[in-house]
Design a protein around this motif. Structure first.
Motif, PDB file in Angstrom:
ATOM      1  N   VAL A 181     -31.467 -60.569-119.213  1.00 40.65           N
ATOM      2  CA  VAL A 181     -30.013 -60.633-119.004  1.00 40.65           C
ATOM      3  C   VAL A 181     -29.301 -59.789-120.053  1.00 40.65           C
ATOM      4  CG1 VAL A 181     -27.988 -62.157-119.054  1.00 40.65           C
ATOM      5  CG2 VAL A 181     -30.043 -62.874-117.828  1.00 40.65           C
ATOM      6  N   GLY A 182     -29.799 -59.848-121.286  1.00 41.17           N
ATOM      7  CA  GLY A 182     -29.222 -59.049-122.368  1.00 41.17           C
ATOM      8  C   GLY A 182     -29.337 -57.558-122.115  1.00 41.17           C
ATOM      9  N   GLU A 183     -30.349 -57.175-121.339  1.00 38.26           N
ATOM     10  CA  GLU A 183     -30.543 -55.765-120.986  1.00 38.26           C
ATOM     11  C   GLU A 183     -29.778 -55.379-119.718  1.00 38.26           C
ATOM     12  OE1 GLU A 183     -34.762 -55.590-120.617  1.00 38.26           O
ATOM     13  OE2 GLU A 183     -35.108 -55.835-122.776  1.00 38.26           O
ATOM     14  N   GLY A 184     -29.006 -56.332-119.192  1.00 36.00           N
ATOM     15  CA  GLY A 184     -28.171 -56.036-118.028  1.00 36.00           C
ATOM     16  C   GLY A 184     -28.853 -56.229-116.685  1.00 36.00           C
TER      17      GLY A 184
ATOM     18  N   LEU B  50     -27.351 -69.638-115.448  1.00 36.63           N
ATOM     19  CA  LEU B  50     -28.767 -69.962-115.264  1.00 36.63           C
ATOM     20  C   LEU B  50     -29.519 -69.874-116.594  1.00 36.63           C
ATOM     21  CD1 LEU B  50     -30.890 -70.822-113.247  1.00 36.63           C
ATOM     22  CD2 LEU B  50     -31.313 -68.412-112.720  1.00 36.63           C
ATOM     23  N   GLN B  51     -29.127 -68.923-117.411  1.00 37.05           N
ATOM     24  CA  GLN B  51     -29.742 -68.803-118.735  1.00 37.05           C
ATOM     25  C   GLN B  51     -29.513 -70.075-119.546  1.00 37.05           C
ATOM     26  OE1 GLN B  51     -28.800 -65.184-120.967  1.00 37.05           O
ATOM     27  NE2 GLN B  51     -28.808 -66.368-122.862  1.00 37.05           N
ATOM     28  N   ARG B  52     -28.279 -70.584-119.527  1.00 38.27           N
ATOM     29  CA  ARG B  52     -27.971 -71.817-120.273  1.00 38.27           C
ATOM     30  C   ARG B  52     -28.688 -73.017-119.655  1.00 38.27           C
ATOM     31  NH1 ARG B  52     -22.835 -69.491-120.547  1.00 38.27           N
ATOM     32  NH2 ARG B  52     -22.058 -70.823-118.863  1.00 38.27           N
ATOM     33  N   LEU B  53     -28.761 -73.049-118.326  1.00 41.80           N
ATOM     34  CA  LEU B  53     -29.452 -74.134-117.635  1.00 41.80           C
ATOM     35  C   LEU B  53     -30.902 -74.214-118.101  1.00 41.80           C
ATOM     36  CD1 LEU B  53     -29.274 -74.862-113.803  1.00 41.80           C
ATOM     37  CD2 LEU B  53     -31.468 -74.791-114.972  1.00 41.80           C
ATOM     38  N   LEU B  54     -31.583 -73.071-118.122  1.00 41.52           N
ATOM     39  CA  LEU B  54     -32.981 -73.028-118.545  1.00 41.52           C
ATOM     40  C   LEU B  54     -33.129 -73.381-120.022  1.00 41.52           C
ATOM     41  CD1 LEU B  54     -34.049 -69.738-116.693  1.00 41.52           C
ATOM     42  CD2 LEU B  54     -34.665 -72.081-116.042  1.00 41.52           C
ATOM     43  N   GLN B  55     -32.192 -72.890-120.838  1.00 43.74           N
ATOM     44  CA  GLN B  55     -32.237 -73.168-122.277  1.00 43.74           C
ATOM     45  C   GLN B  55     -31.977 -74.644-122.566  1.00 43.74           C
ATOM     46  OE1 GLN B  55     -32.760 -70.785-125.118  1.00 43.74           O
ATOM     47  NE2 GLN B  55     -33.241 -72.843-125.833  1.00 43.74           N
ATOM     48  N   PHE B  56     -30.984 -75.214-121.895  1.00 48.49           N
ATOM     49  CA  PHE B  56     -30.662 -76.635-122.099  1.00 48.49           C
ATOM     50  C   PHE B  56     -31.833 -77.514-121.672  1.00 48.49           C
ATOM     51  CE2 PHE B  56     -25.831 -77.227-122.584  1.00 48.49           C
ATOM     52  CZ  PHE B  56     -25.686 -76.030-123.247  1.00 48.49           C
ATOM     53  N   GLY B  57     -32.471 -77.143-120.537  1.00 50.04           N
ATOM     54  CA  GLY B  57     -33.625 -77.905-120.072  1.00 50.04           C
ATOM     55  C   GLY B  57     -34.750 -77.881-121.097  1.00 50.04           C
TER      56      GLY B  57
ATOM     57  N   PRO C 233     -41.441 -69.360-123.533  1.00 58.35           N
ATOM     58  CA  PRO C 233     -41.475 -67.906-123.323  1.00 58.35           C
ATOM     59  C   PRO C 233     -40.691 -67.458-122.086  1.00 58.35           C
ATOM     60  CG  PRO C 233     -43.628 -68.875-122.865  1.00 58.35           C
ATOM     61  CD  PRO C 233     -42.789 -69.944-123.487  1.00 58.35           C
ATOM     62  N   SER C 234     -40.590 -68.316-121.073  1.00 53.07           N
ATOM     63  CA  SER C 234     -39.840 -67.937-119.866  1.00 53.07           C
ATOM     64  C   SER C 234     -38.344 -67.869-120.151  1.00 53.07           C
ATOM     65  CB  SER C 234     -40.129 -68.906-118.718  1.00 53.07           C
ATOM     66  OG  SER C 234     -39.668 -70.207-119.001  1.00 53.07           O
ATOM     67  N   VAL C 235     -37.847 -68.800-120.951  1.00 56.49           N
ATOM     68  CA  VAL C 235     -36.431 -68.768-121.350  1.00 56.49           C
ATOM     69  C   VAL C 235     -36.131 -67.509-122.151  1.00 56.49           C
ATOM     70  CG1 VAL C 235     -34.697 -69.874-122.830  1.00 56.49           C
ATOM     71  CG2 VAL C 235     -36.046 -71.271-121.258  1.00 56.49           C
ATOM     72  N   LEU C 236     -37.022 -67.188-123.070  1.00 58.16           N
ATOM     73  CA  LEU C 236     -36.850 -65.999-123.909  1.00 58.16           C
ATOM     74  C   LEU C 236     -36.855 -64.723-123.058  1.00 58.16           C
ATOM     75  CD1 LEU C 236     -36.573 -65.050-126.847  1.00 58.16           C
ATOM     76  CD2 LEU C 236     -39.066 -64.874-126.931  1.00 58.16           C
ATOM     77  N   ALA C 237     -37.779 -64.658-122.109  1.00 60.59           N
ATOM     78  CA  ALA C 237     -37.866 -63.480-121.238  1.00 60.59           C
ATOM     79  C   ALA C 237     -36.624 -63.337-120.369  1.00 60.59           C
ATOM     80  CB  ALA C 237     -39.113 -63.586-120.355  1.00 60.59           C
TER      81      ALA C 237
END
Length: 209
Positions: A144-147, A105-112, A135-139
């Protein structure tokens, strides 16, 4: 995990949200644009929902690609190409998948987002949907990086998206029809940023249900 069924529910929820906010989005656009954002988005997503049964049994990537093609062919103005590009690029990394992990989902949002940046040539602060998507992709990525799990990460993304949407009000528009207004574009919330926020809010609503 986000299931294929949830992706279909999200598309339905977003279409409903757009229909309910059609007049509001059009009012926002009347202040700084062509007064057609709500009308165009509603037409496009009504078409998506009407065609959903024809591609609902496919994988997530194919579903999103079909949404993209439908939007590009049925929405006028800048919204069609931009939302069409968002869904097309979002589909690229999830081809063949029946469910999505946090990383998917992270990649989906980033690719979009990347697709919209390349297509619209807008930057953060230009008073566009980028001010919500970026900012939503970054958040989401930070969460996710924080688990955090998908729901918690999406909650953070939607909080950032809502703030990004509100932050467009005092901005000077630098892209699209709104940019022609110069200083008069200040003081109005961007309609594209608003619909982008609604898109992410609907995804969260479905995933946390």
């Amino acid at each position: 995990m986000v299931s294929k069924e949830q992706i279909l529910q999200w598309l339905q929820a977003f279409a409903t949200e757009i229909a309910q906010n059609k007049e509001y989005l059009t009012e926002l656009d009347a202040a700084i644009g062509d007064a057609d954002h709500g009308i165009n988005m509603d037409r496009g997503f009504k078409k998506v929902i009407s065609q959903l049964p024809t591609f609902a049994d496919q994988d997530i990537g194919s579903i999103l690609k079909a949404v993209s093609m439908t939007l590009i062919s049925s929405i006028g103005g800048a919204s069609g190409p931009l939302y069409g590009t968002w869904f097309l690029r979002a589909s690229a990394d999830v081809t063949g998948k029946q469910e999505l992990t946090e990383q998917d989902l992270q990649r989906l949002l980033q690719f979009g987002l990347n697709g919209v940046l390349q297509r619209g040539k807008a930057q953060l602060g230009d008073k566009t949907m980028v001010d919500v998507l970026s900012p939503s992709v970054l958040a989401f990525e930070q969460a996710v990086g924080e688990g955090r799990d998908i729901v918690a990460a999406l909650q953070q993304a939607v909080i950032a998206a809502e703030q990004g949407m509100k932050d467009t009000t005092p901005m000077l528009a630098k892209k699209g029809r709104a940019s022609y207004l110069g200083e008069r574009s200040i003081g109005h919330q961007d309609p594209g940023a608003t619909s982008a926020y609604l898109m992410l809010k609907c995804l969260l609503t479905v995933v946390q249900a």
